[in-house]
Design a protein around this motif. Structure first.
Motif, PDB file in Angstrom:
ATOM      1  N   TYR A  51       7.054-116.777 -21.360  1.00  0.00           N
ATOM      2  CA  TYR A  51       5.675-116.398 -21.045  1.00  0.00           C
ATOM      3  C   TYR A  51       5.100-117.394 -20.037  1.00  0.00           C
ATOM      4  N   SER A  52       5.749-117.428 -18.873  1.00  0.00           N
ATOM      5  CA  SER A  52       5.329-118.351 -17.826  1.00  0.00           C
ATOM      6  C   SER A  52       5.754-117.765 -16.495  1.00  0.00           C
ATOM      7  N   GLY A  53       5.374-118.441 -15.417  1.00  0.00           N
ATOM      8  CA  GLY A  53       5.744-117.978 -14.087  1.00  0.00           C
ATOM      9  C   GLY A  53       4.615-117.236 -13.408  1.00  0.00           C
ATOM     10  N   ALA A  54       4.866-116.815 -12.172  1.00  0.00           N
ATOM     11  CA  ALA A  54       3.845-116.158 -11.358  1.00  0.00           C
ATOM     12  C   ALA A  54       3.798-114.657 -11.620  1.00  0.00           C
ATOM     13  N   LEU A  55       2.597-114.105 -11.630  1.00  0.00           N
ATOM     14  CA  LEU A  55       2.392-112.668 -11.825  1.00  0.00           C
ATOM     15  C   LEU A  55       1.426-112.189 -10.751  1.00  0.00           C
ATOM     16  N   LYS A  56       1.940-111.363  -9.832  1.00  0.00           N
ATOM     17  CA  LYS A  56       1.128-110.866  -8.721  1.00  0.00           C
ATOM     18  C   LYS A  56       0.536-109.514  -9.097  1.00  0.00           C
ATOM     19  N   ILE A  57      -0.798-109.436  -9.094  1.00  0.00           N
ATOM     20  CA  ILE A  57      -1.521-108.261  -9.593  1.00  0.00           C
ATOM     21  C   ILE A  57      -2.429-107.713  -8.507  1.00  0.00           C
ATOM     22  N   ASN A  58      -2.455-106.388  -8.364  1.00  0.00           N
ATOM     23  CA  ASN A  58      -3.361-105.737  -7.426  1.00  0.00           C
ATOM     24  C   ASN A  58      -4.297-104.807  -8.199  1.00  0.00           C
ATOM     25  N   LEU A  59      -5.605-104.926  -7.942  1.00  0.00           N
ATOM     26  CA  LEU A  59      -6.599-104.142  -8.669  1.00  0.00           C
ATOM     27  C   LEU A  59      -7.536-103.428  -7.707  1.00  0.00           C
ATOM     28  N   PRO A  60      -7.976-102.192  -8.044  1.00  0.00           N
ATOM     29  CA  PRO A  60      -9.017-101.542  -7.247  1.00  0.00           C
ATOM     30  C   PRO A  60     -10.329-102.302  -7.431  1.00  0.00           C
ATOM     31  N   VAL A  61     -11.182-102.274  -6.425  1.00  0.00           N
ATOM     32  CA  VAL A  61     -12.350-103.156  -6.411  1.00  0.00           C
ATOM     33  C   VAL A  61     -13.284-102.915  -7.597  1.00  0.00           C
ATOM     34  N   SER A  62     -13.832-101.717  -7.728  1.00  0.00           N
ATOM     35  CA  SER A  62     -14.831-101.478  -8.774  1.00  0.00           C
ATOM     36  C   SER A  62     -14.224-101.586 -10.173  1.00  0.00           C
ATOM     37  N   TYR A  63     -13.110-100.902 -10.397  1.00  0.00           N
ATOM     38  CA  TYR A  63     -12.476-100.949 -11.719  1.00  0.00           C
ATOM     39  C   TYR A  63     -12.045-102.375 -12.039  1.00  0.00           C
ATOM     40  N   GLY A  64     -11.510-103.051 -11.044  1.00  0.00           N
ATOM     41  CA  GLY A  64     -11.052-104.417 -11.260  1.00  0.00           C
ATOM     42  C   GLY A  64     -12.170-105.346 -11.668  1.00  0.00           C
ATOM     43  N   ARG A  65     -13.282-105.274 -10.965  1.00  0.00           N
ATOM     44  CA  ARG A  65     -14.412-106.154 -11.279  1.00  0.00           C
ATOM     45  C   ARG A  65     -15.059-105.805 -12.609  1.00  0.00           C
ATOM     46  N   MET A  66     -15.273-104.506 -12.832  1.00  0.00           N
ATOM     47  CA  MET A  66     -16.038-104.085 -14.004  1.00  0.00           C
ATOM     48  C   MET A  66     -15.232-104.097 -15.293  1.00  0.00           C
ATOM     49  N   TYR A  67     -13.932-103.750 -15.210  1.00  0.00           N
ATOM     50  CA  TYR A  67     -13.126-103.649 -16.419  1.00  0.00           C
ATOM     51  C   TYR A  67     -12.138-104.800 -16.586  1.00  0.00           C
ATOM     52  N   MET A  68     -11.524-105.217 -15.472  1.00  0.00           N
ATOM     53  CA  MET A  68     -10.411-106.158 -15.588  1.00  0.00           C
ATOM     54  C   MET A  68     -10.807-107.628 -15.551  1.00  0.00           C
ATOM     55  N   LEU A  69     -11.901-107.987 -14.888  1.00  0.00           N
ATOM     56  CA  LEU A  69     -12.274-109.404 -14.809  1.00  0.00           C
ATOM     57  C   LEU A  69     -12.462-110.043 -16.184  1.00  0.00           C
ATOM     58  N   PRO A  70     -13.201-109.409 -17.098  1.00  0.00           N
ATOM     59  CA  PRO A  70     -13.316-110.023 -18.437  1.00  0.00           C
ATOM     60  C   PRO A  70     -11.968-110.117 -19.143  1.00  0.00           C
ATOM     61  N   MET A  71     -11.115-109.115 -18.940  1.00  0.00           N
ATOM     62  CA  MET A  71      -9.792-109.122 -19.562  1.00  0.00           C
ATOM     63  C   MET A  71      -8.915-110.231 -19.007  1.00  0.00           C
ATOM     64  N   LEU A  72      -8.984-110.461 -17.692  1.00  0.00           N
ATOM     65  CA  LEU A  72      -8.172-111.505 -17.070  1.00  0.00           C
ATOM     66  C   LEU A  72      -8.505-112.873 -17.640  1.00  0.00           C
ATOM     67  N   SER A  73      -9.767-113.105 -17.900  1.00  0.00           N
ATOM     68  CA  SER A  73     -10.176-114.382 -18.494  1.00  0.00           C
ATOM     69  C   SER A  73      -9.562-114.547 -19.874  1.00  0.00           C
TER      70      SER A  73
END
Length: 318
Positions: A90-112
């Motif tokens: 459970y280590s190493g680099a993970l490259k993620i691409n997100l759509p702008v609105s969905y990414g900000r509104m749904y994924m930002l809290p999850m990423l934290s």
């Protein structure tokens, strides 16, 4: 038999001193080992081993070959072990691409939350609505909305993608409001422009089985989904938007859903990754983390928050 496997047998024979011991180590038979090394000698045009009934020993050419390939073989083995370890940790680099609105509104809290749970996974996150070739851009995981048709990718559906007609609280009264071309065309609109094409999303949708299609005269145009929703909430006009763009302002009571449109066939929100065997643990755990997070906020492959939201019943088609 491939060259690397043959070299592995050759190095093991030097280490063990016999074909039988090497065969046992590699789960094969002595004749297979002997034939493999013989083929290697034929390919090189050199004798690598002296063979006798009692022992095997290196020729001078065999010694030089062993010194060189032995070092390379050890490096390759070390590299393989390191790669396997990296793939299973459970280590190493993970490259993620997100759509702008969905990414900000749904994924930002999850990423934290994800980063706190897996601090050794290094996140490399980009936000954009342009098409991204995950293969050529070496993207590990992407969230995409709409419909998908890239056969090189694996796509797991996260949720449907219903669109809603939204308004500020004061722009229209929902009581006995009629959804028709004539009524809607008389109102101001906030429209979305696609950055990649420069085209404005048309007002063309189905509601209760009826087609609504017209060009409004009073418009404000914007190329950012969150800005569009905010302008709508502030009374600049009606807007069409996906459920995830509307959610925050609707739940906060700053904007209202006038109507849920008929679903678009095959549309949805998907988590996408390139087809490959043995996904790294960091990718596996991220995909599951996203799905579990969305489940906690009421989203699943079959529903969104809209399914439990009360939409005014006075709205009709005409």
């Amino acid at each position: 038999m491939d060259k690397f496997k043959t070299i592995a047998l050759f190095m093991s024979t030097i280490e063990t001193g016999s074909f039988s011991a090497t065969a046992k180590k590699h789960s094969t038979d002595p004749s297979t080992v002997s034939k493999a090394i013989k083929r290697l000698e034929e390919q090189l045009g050199l004798q690598l081993l002296y063979r006798s009934t009692r022992q095997l020993s290196l020729t001078s050419a065999g010694q030089k070959y062993a010194d060189t390939v032995g070092s390379l073989y050890q490096q390759l083995e070390s590299c393989e072990q390191e790669l396997k370890s990296d793939n299973n940790s459970y280590s190493g680099a993970l490259k993620i691409n997100l759509p702008v609105s969905y990414g900000r509104m749904y994924m930002l809290p999850m990423l934290s939350q994800f980063k706190k749970a897996y601090p050794e996974i290094q996140l490399d996150v980009s936000f954009n609505d342009h098409y991204v070739d995950m293969i050529s851009d070496a993207v590990d995981v992407s969230i995409r909305s709409g419909t998908l048709n890239d056969s090189r990718l694996v796509a797991q559906k996260l949720s449907p993608m219903p669109f809603v007609l939204c308004s500020s609280k004061d722009l229209i009264s929902t009581r006995e409001f009629v959804i028709s071309n004539k009524v809607l065309a008389a109102l101001p609109w906030v429209l979305f422009r696609f950055k990649q094409t420069g085209k404005t999303m048309p007002i063309n949708f189905s509601y209760q089985g009826r087609t609504i299609n017209f060009e409004p005269e009073k418009v404000t145009i914007v190329d950012d989904g969150e800005a569009m929703a905010q302008m709508c909430a502030e009374g600049l006009g009606l807007s069409l938007m996906p459920h995830f763009t509307a959610k925050a302002l609707v739940v906060a009571g700053k904007m209202k859903v006038v109507a849920k449109l008929d679903d678009f066939p095959n549309a949805g929100v998907f988590i996408v990754y390139p087809k490959r065997k043995d996904l790294p643990k960091r990718m596996q755990v991220f995909i599951e983390f996203v799905k579990n997070y969305l489940k906690e906020i009421g989203e699943s492959p079959s529903q969104t928050w809209l399914d439990t939201w009360e939409i005014p019943s006075e709205i009709t088609g005409a």
